[in-house]
Design a protein around this motif. Structure first.
Motif, PDB file in Angstrom:
ATOM      1  N   ILE A   1       0.833  -1.205   0.000  1.00  0.00           N
ATOM      2  CA  ILE A   1       0.000   0.000   0.000  1.00  0.00           C
ATOM      3  C   ILE A   1       0.866   1.252   0.000  1.00  0.00           C
ATOM      4  O   ILE A   1       0.529   2.246  -0.644  1.00  0.00           O
ATOM      5  CB  ILE A   1      -0.987  -0.033   1.177  1.00  0.00           C
ATOM      6  CG1 ILE A   1      -2.013  -1.134   0.919  1.00  0.00           C
ATOM      7  CG2 ILE A   1      -1.675   1.308   1.371  1.00  0.00           C
ATOM      8  CD1 ILE A   1      -3.001  -1.352   2.022  1.00  0.00           C
ATOM      9  N   ALA A   2       2.012   1.223   0.692  1.00  0.00           N
ATOM     10  CA  ALA A   2       2.925   2.366   0.673  1.00  0.00           C
ATOM     11  C   ALA A   2       3.448   2.613  -0.747  1.00  0.00           C
ATOM     12  O   ALA A   2       3.532   3.770  -1.195  1.00  0.00           O
ATOM     13  CB  ALA A   2       4.085   2.135   1.634  1.00  0.00           C
TER      14      ALA A   2
ATOM     15  N   LEU B   1       2.749   5.976  -2.908  1.00  0.00           N
ATOM     16  CA  LEU B   1       3.891   6.700  -3.467  1.00  0.00           C
ATOM     17  C   LEU B   1       3.766   6.831  -4.981  1.00  0.00           C
ATOM     18  O   LEU B   1       4.010   7.898  -5.550  1.00  0.00           O
ATOM     19  CB  LEU B   1       5.188   5.980  -3.097  1.00  0.00           C
ATOM     20  CG  LEU B   1       6.478   6.662  -3.512  1.00  0.00           C
ATOM     21  CD1 LEU B   1       6.637   7.973  -2.761  1.00  0.00           C
ATOM     22  CD2 LEU B   1       7.662   5.758  -3.248  1.00  0.00           C
ATOM     23  N   GLY B   2       3.351   5.772  -5.630  1.00  0.00           N
ATOM     24  CA  GLY B   2       3.164   5.830  -7.079  1.00  0.00           C
ATOM     25  C   GLY B   2       2.040   6.765  -7.480  1.00  0.00           C
ATOM     26  O   GLY B   2       2.143   7.490  -8.471  1.00  0.00           O
TER      27      GLY B   2
ATOM     28  N   LEU C   1       2.878  13.988 -10.643  1.00  0.00           N
ATOM     29  CA  LEU C   1       3.932  15.004 -10.626  1.00  0.00           C
ATOM     30  C   LEU C   1       4.834  14.882 -11.848  1.00  0.00           C
ATOM     31  O   LEU C   1       5.193  15.887 -12.471  1.00  0.00           O
ATOM     32  CB  LEU C   1       4.764  14.898  -9.346  1.00  0.00           C
ATOM     33  CG  LEU C   1       4.053  15.264  -8.050  1.00  0.00           C
ATOM     34  CD1 LEU C   1       4.955  15.002  -6.855  1.00  0.00           C
ATOM     35  CD2 LEU C   1       3.621  16.714  -8.079  1.00  0.00           C
ATOM     36  N   LEU C   2       5.202  13.655 -12.205  1.00  0.00           N
ATOM     37  CA  LEU C   2       6.021  13.459 -13.401  1.00  0.00           C
ATOM     38  C   LEU C   2       5.253  13.816 -14.670  1.00  0.00           C
ATOM     39  O   LEU C   2       5.825  14.372 -15.611  1.00  0.00           O
ATOM     40  CB  LEU C   2       6.513  12.017 -13.474  1.00  0.00           C
ATOM     41  CG  LEU C   2       7.563  11.619 -12.448  1.00  0.00           C
ATOM     42  CD1 LEU C   2       7.894  10.137 -12.565  1.00  0.00           C
ATOM     43  CD2 LEU C   2       8.811  12.451 -12.596  1.00  0.00           C
ATOM     44  N   GLY C   3       3.966  13.515 -14.692  1.00  0.00           N
ATOM     45  CA  GLY C   3       3.139  13.884 -15.839  1.00  0.00           C
ATOM     46  C   GLY C   3       3.060  15.393 -16.004  1.00  0.00           C
ATOM     47  O   GLY C   3       3.168  15.917 -17.116  1.00  0.00           O
TER      48      GLY C   3
END
Length: 87
Positions: A50-51, A55-56, A62-64
């Motif tokens: 779940i972490a 995180l993903g 943000l990367l997008g």
């Protein structure tokens, strides 16, 4: 129509919470992770999974957004360069 969308959203959130709860309850086996010599304490399998999911879900958008901003800058730069070469 607004109440229907609200009820559908609430149903989706409840269903998602039920799936997460089911996942956590089914994955109670302890696991100790080791990364580059650092050893984490033993936690249930569901915790690192779940972490990683959270995180993903945080890093992906943000990367997008960074990629979109970079593309916009390239388009602006090429547009400026095209107007300079015309003059």
């Amino acid at each position: 129509m607004r109440n229907f969308k609200r009820a559908l959203g609430a149903l989706f959130v409840l269903l998602l919470a039920a799936v997460v709860l089911f996942f956590v309850l089914e994955n109670q086996q302890a696991v100790a992770l080791v990364l580059f010599g650092w050893s984490a304490p033993a936690v249930p399998v569901a915790v690192p999974v779940i972490a990683a999911l959270v995180l993903g879900l945080a890093v992906g958008p943000l990367l997008g957004a960074y990629g979109v901003q970079r593309s916009k800058r390239k388009i602006r730069a090429s547009a400026r360069q095209a107007t300079m070469s015309v003059n």
